[in-house]
Design an enzyme around this catalytic site. Structure first.
Site, mmCIF file in Angstrom:
data_model
loop_
_atom_site.group_PDB
_atom_site.id
_atom_site.type_symbol
_atom_site.label_atom_id
_atom_site.label_comp_id
_atom_site.label_asym_id
_atom_site.label_seq_id
_atom_site.Cartn_x
_atom_site.Cartn_y
_atom_site.Cartn_z
ATOM 1 N N LYS A 1 0.839 -1.203 0.000
ATOM 2 C CA LYS A 1 0.000 0.000 0.000
ATOM 3 C C LYS A 1 0.877 1.257 0.000
ATOM 4 O O LYS A 1 2.088 1.170 0.242
ATOM 5 C CB LYS A 1 -0.905 -0.012 1.241
ATOM 6 C CG LYS A 1 -0.151 0.009 2.572
ATOM 7 C CD LYS A 1 -1.059 -0.369 3.731
ATOM 8 C CE LYS A 1 -0.306 -0.352 5.051
ATOM 9 N NZ LYS A 1 -1.112 -0.904 6.154
ATOM 10 N N TYR B 1 13.315 31.808 5.092
ATOM 11 C CA TYR B 1 12.070 32.541 5.375
ATOM 12 C C TYR B 1 11.941 32.914 6.848
ATOM 13 O O TYR B 1 12.343 32.144 7.730
ATOM 14 C CB TYR B 1 10.863 31.678 4.995
ATOM 15 C CG TYR B 1 10.633 31.552 3.496
ATOM 16 C CD1 TYR B 1 10.637 32.674 2.670
ATOM 17 C CD2 TYR B 1 10.391 30.310 2.920
ATOM 18 C CE1 TYR B 1 10.404 32.558 1.303
ATOM 19 C CE2 TYR B 1 10.156 30.183 1.559
ATOM 20 C CZ TYR B 1 10.164 31.318 0.757
ATOM 21 O OH TYR B 1 9.932 31.190 -0.582
ATOM 22 N N MET C 1 9.269 25.020 0.591
ATOM 23 C CA MET C 1 8.491 24.038 -0.158
ATOM 24 C C MET C 1 9.387 23.131 -1.001
ATOM 25 O O MET C 1 9.172 21.918 -1.057
ATOM 26 C CB MET C 1 7.481 24.748 -1.064
ATOM 27 C CG MET C 1 6.473 23.797 -1.693
ATOM 28 S SD MET C 1 5.400 24.595 -2.894
ATOM 29 C CE MET C 1 4.480 25.721 -1.854
HETATM 30 C C1 PLP Z 1 -0.274 -1.809 6.920
HETATM 31 C C2 PLP Z 1 -0.806 -3.097 7.422
HETATM 32 C C3 PLP Z 1 0.034 -4.216 7.633
HETATM 33 C C4 PLP Z 1 1.542 -4.134 7.534
HETATM 34 O O1 PLP Z 1 2.109 -3.768 8.777
HETATM 35 P P1 PLP Z 1 3.704 -3.658 8.979
HETATM 36 O O2 PLP Z 1 3.859 -3.238 10.392
HETATM 37 O O3 PLP Z 1 4.165 -2.617 8.012
HETATM 38 O O4 PLP Z 1 4.277 -4.999 8.683
HETATM 39 C C5 PLP Z 1 -0.548 -5.413 7.961
HETATM 40 N N1 PLP Z 1 -1.889 -5.532 8.120
HETATM 41 C C6 PLP Z 1 -2.733 -4.471 7.957
HETATM 42 C C7 PLP Z 1 -4.183 -4.657 8.178
HETATM 43 C C8 PLP Z 1 -2.216 -3.217 7.623
HETATM 44 O O5 PLP Z 1 -3.043 -2.183 7.504
#
Ligand code: PLP
Length: 365
Positions: A35, A261, A310
């Site tokens: 993800k 800045y 930025m």
């Molecule tokens: C993001 C996530 C993981 C991965 O967790 P890590 O600590 O990065 O290994 C596993 N299960 C779910 C439901 C997640 O949202």
């Protein structure tokens, strides 16, 4: 290469994959969590590479992330952890597998799959065992079994839950209660279902801390990218992503002169400063400014002075031998994301995933 870039080291990825696999009990499968652009790296490159290594499953948060993987040619099953009913058409069209986490989402997907003439479409049921984020409750099992009795459209491929504090051994009792709650729910459902679903509850830290919770599969994210949640875990892993930039310009400034800045930095004496082409829009938060954070130049730490802009930031390089055009490391190999992010009370996950999409990804094979 004198530009800001994120180097992605596939050899490090292989090392982490192999190390984590070595921690799994016999027969336990691995789901790679890709993800958020593969934790800020490059989800399709990472997924292709892991697919080549034989990873069993992928997980993404949103269905759009699953679509991107399918567009990139990924054929391995993909679990969508957090779908919405508005995504169901896309999910079925692109062969993604939804997590169903509530009666509302279950009913909506079942109805959608039925209307789309699906038979035994694979779904995953998520249970809340204490994180209180997403999931059915333990006592929803009767309702679920009742619903499943009356549908041919979906089939439960797996049951899962997520731990709240697998990295924190002072919460061991709570974690064990989560594992027990999940085991209880899973037993009820597995006993009643014709096709036995597979079970999973572990993220990276749980692989090591709670081997009894590996069940049939583990979901690993951060570990694949080279970080654990303790220094012992970190020591066994290699950072996959290294965020690098360059020194655009060096200035010599006099005592009392200001930098950046709001004139936030005032030089206490003669100083050598460098300007780096990366800023808060690239994921280097303003919180790192005013000497809270640092960059690494030829192995030495150069504090970020004044306010992070930025598109650039300034660092003090007095005492560091360097010249315009030299490389600068923000985090990664040679500058652990754990240490860098700890300066603003954050965690590796946040700095890794914050790297903006305008930064070029360079794949090291
Ligand atoms: C993001 C996530 C993981 C991965 O967790 P890590 O600590 O990065 O290994 C596993 N299960 C779910 C439901 C997640 O949202």
């Amino acid at each position: 290469m004198g530009v800001t870039r994120l180097e992605i080291d596939l050899k490090a990825l292989k090392h982490n994959y192999t190390y984590l696999k070595s921690k799994l009990k016999k027969g336990v499968k691995m789901m790679a969590v890709v993800k958020a652009f593969g934790y800020g790296s490059d989800a399709s490159e990472v997924a292709h590479y892991l697919e080549g290594l034989g990873v069993d499953y992928f997980a993404v948060a949103y269905s759009s992330e699953g679509v991107a993987l399918r567009d990139a040619g990924i054929k391995t099953p993909i679990l969508v952890l957090h779908p919405q009913p508005d995504n169901f058409h896309t999910i079925i069209e692109r062969c993604l597998e939804p997590s169903l986490y509530s009666p509302r989402v279950f009913k909506a997907f079942n109805a959608f799959a039925k209307a789309a003439s699906q038979k035994k479409y694979p779904v995953h049921l998520k249970f809340n065992t204490g994180l209180n984020r997403l999931g059915f409750w333990e006592n929803d099992t009767d309702w679920i079994l009742d619903q499943l009795k009356n549908t041919q459209a979906i089939k439960v491929r797996s049951l899962f839950s997520h731990l709240a504090a697998s990295e924190d051994l002072s919460e061991k009792e709570f974690t064990i209660s989560q594992i027990e709650s999940f085991t209880k729910t899973a037993t009820v459902l597995c006993d009643a279902l014709e096709d036995t679903p597979f079970l999973h509850q572990s993220n990276t830290s749980a692989i090591i801390n709670y081997p009894e919770a590996q069940f049939d599969l583990v979901r690993t994210g951060i570990g694949l990218y080279g970080y654990g949640n303790t220094s012992e875990e970190d020591a066994m892993l290699k950072p996959v992503a290294t965020l690098k930039s360059v020194i655009s310009q060096i200035h010599m400034i006099e005592p009392g002169e200001s930098v950046g800045y709001n004139r936030a930095y005032r030089a206490p004496h003669y100083e050598k400063i460098a300007t780096i082409p990366i800023g808060h829009s690239d994921g280097i938060s303003r919180a790192y400014g005013n000497e809270v954070g640092y960059v690494t130049i030829h192995g030495k730490k150069a504090p970020i002075i004044g306010n992070v802009c930025m598109d650039m930031l300034m660092v003090c390089i007095s005492g560091i031998e360097c010249k315009e055009g030299d490389d600068v490391i923000l985090f990664g190999k040679g500058a652990s994301a754990v240490d860098v992010s700890s300066k603003i009370n954050s965690i590796s996950y946040e700095i890794l995933t914050a790297v903006s999409q305008r930064i070029k990804r360079v794949i090291l094979r």
